[in-house]
Scaffold this motif. Structure first.
Motif, PDB file in Angstrom:
ATOM      1  N   SER A 187       0.819  -1.216   0.000  1.00 43.68           N
ATOM      2  CA  SER A 187       0.000   0.000   0.000  1.00 43.68           C
ATOM      3  C   SER A 187       0.851   1.265   0.000  1.00 43.68           C
ATOM      4  CB  SER A 187      -0.943   0.012   1.210  1.00 43.68           C
ATOM      5  OG  SER A 187      -0.227   0.176   2.421  1.00 43.68           O
ATOM      6  N   GLN A 191      -1.320   2.148  -5.674  1.00 49.07           N
ATOM      7  CA  GLN A 191      -2.758   2.287  -5.484  1.00 49.07           C
ATOM      8  C   GLN A 191      -3.479   1.480  -6.560  1.00 49.07           C
ATOM      9  OE1 GLN A 191      -4.288   3.935  -2.838  1.00 49.07           O
ATOM     10  NE2 GLN A 191      -2.147   3.905  -2.140  1.00 49.07           N
ATOM     11  N   ASN A 213     -11.036  -6.437   5.179  1.00 48.22           N
ATOM     12  CA  ASN A 213     -10.991  -5.233   6.011  1.00 48.22           C
ATOM     13  C   ASN A 213      -9.616  -4.563   5.983  1.00 48.22           C
ATOM     14  OD1 ASN A 213     -13.683  -5.488   6.736  1.00 48.22           O
ATOM     15  ND2 ASN A 213     -13.227  -6.636   8.616  1.00 48.22           N
ATOM     16  N   ARG A 216      -9.404  -2.621   2.865  1.00 45.72           N
ATOM     17  CA  ARG A 216     -10.144  -1.359   2.987  1.00 45.72           C
ATOM     18  C   ARG A 216      -9.333  -0.327   3.771  1.00 45.72           C
ATOM     19  NH1 ARG A 216     -14.799  -1.691   0.744  1.00 45.72           N
ATOM     20  NH2 ARG A 216     -16.075  -3.592   0.786  1.00 45.72           N
ATOM     21  N   GLN A 217      -8.625  -0.814   4.764  1.00 47.46           N
ATOM     22  CA  GLN A 217      -7.808   0.079   5.579  1.00 47.46           C
ATOM     23  C   GLN A 217      -6.677   0.687   4.752  1.00 47.46           C
ATOM     24  OE1 GLN A 217      -6.224  -1.762   9.155  1.00 47.46           O
ATOM     25  NE2 GLN A 217      -4.502  -0.327   9.216  1.00 47.46           N
ATOM     26  N   TRP A 219      -6.427   0.603   1.238  1.00 45.72           N
ATOM     27  CA  TRP A 219      -6.869   1.171  -0.038  1.00 45.72           C
ATOM     28  C   TRP A 219      -8.357   1.536   0.092  1.00 45.72           C
ATOM     29  CZ3 TRP A 219      -3.955  -3.480  -0.140  1.00 45.72           C
ATOM     30  CH2 TRP A 219      -2.646  -3.345  -0.637  1.00 45.72           C
ATOM     31  N   SER A 220      -8.641   2.639   0.727  1.00 46.81           N
ATOM     32  CA  SER A 220     -10.017   3.007   1.066  1.00 46.81           C
ATOM     33  C   SER A 220     -10.895   3.271  -0.148  1.00 46.81           C
ATOM     34  CB  SER A 220     -10.022   4.237   1.977  1.00 46.81           C
ATOM     35  OG  SER A 220      -9.382   5.334   1.338  1.00 46.81           O
ATOM     36  N   SER A 221     -10.307   3.647  -1.269  1.00 38.45           N
ATOM     37  CA  SER A 221     -11.099   3.970  -2.446  1.00 38.45           C
ATOM     38  C   SER A 221     -11.195   2.831  -3.457  1.00 38.45           C
ATOM     39  CB  SER A 221     -10.525   5.212  -3.137  1.00 38.45           C
ATOM     40  OG  SER A 221      -9.199   4.974  -3.579  1.00 38.45           O
TER      41      SER A 221
END
Length: 258
Positions: A187, A191, A213, A216-217, A219-221
């Motif tokens: 990360s 991206q 999860n 998501r933490q 790569w939130s988008s």
């Protein structure tokens, strides 16, 4: 159905039928079954020819003599140094046959393991570009991350998926031993538009949810898609692992990015 059998599914067979008769001219010298393929299948339809080729590759994949499969791969590759006619579709069909044969007690689990390892070699030898100029799927080049969780033993499907996406003009990173440390390090470097997690039906839902999860933490988008046999046997998999989508179609996985 074995965990080796399912992944994001292949596209149609149109690419495969381009080279069948040319393949047979090479197989005539391969000594598989001690018969000449051209004489055996002369006058048959292209679909019959293709199925016979797949059958020979299937039996060679778990043959005790590893040189049978390797020789067959070399002969197929010799047809065209840049574009092997051994398609991803055929490789997936053979992988599913291995799983089905194991479930029917026709071959051992060791045979399946050996067969899938040899098919991985075939995947690696398949070109990232098709015979014709690569058309970027949907007109947009996506950054795709393909994950298999650390310790999970079904990497063939992820490798096939990666090759399919590259042939569709996408940018692809593959991580076959994904854990929190690996994801965190990745990360900081890249991206992604979409993260595709290949999972088998036997995997722990809690551990898979934890991986989702973590994604998501970091790569939130990003869109997170789950694929594999876990999708076929678990209709509620999206909710149970907190993914955005579940599918075994790579095109559908890309489409959710729109």
């Amino acid at each position: 159905m074995s965990q080796h059998q399912q992944t994001f599914s292949a596209d149609n067979l149109s690419d495969a039928v381009l080279a069948e008769h040319k393949i047979l001219s090479v197989l005539a010298d391969s000594r598989l079954n001690g018969r000449k393929a051209v004489a055996e299948f002369e006058g048959q339809s292209s679909q019959i020819v293709l199925e016979c080729l797949q059958d020979r590759l299937f039996r060679a994949s778990y043959c005790q003599d590893p040189t049978v499969f390797l020789t067959l791969l070399k002969e197929v590759k010799r047809l065209d140094n840049s574009n092997s006619p051994l398609t991803l579709t055929s490789i997936q069909i053979i992988a599913r046959r291995l799983g089905a044969a194991w479930m029917d007690d026709a071959i051992s689990f060791s045979d399946v393991t050996v067969g899938c390892a040899r098919l991985q070699l075939a995947v690696r030898q398949t070109p990232d570009t098709l015979r014709c100029k690569t058309v970027i799927y949907g007109g947009v080049q996506r950054a795709c991350l393909i994950l298999v969780r650390k310790g999970v033993q079904h990497t063939l499907g992820a490798l096939v998926l990666a090759k399919q996406l590259r042939q569709a003009g996408q940018r692809v990173v593959v991580e076959l031993q994904a854990d929190e440390d690996v994801l965190k390090k990745l990360s900081n470097q890249k991206q992604f538009d979409v993260i595709m997690i290949s999972a088998s039906d036997g995997e722990c839902r809690n551990e898979l949810r934890s991986t989702v999860n973590k994604c998501r933490q970091f790569w939130s988008s990003s869109n997170i898609v789950v694929g594999g046999s876990i999708v076929e046997f678990n209709k509620d998999i999206v909710c149970s692992v907190n993914a955005d989508h579940a599918t075994n179609e790579w095109q559908e996985a890309l489409d959710i990015c729109n």
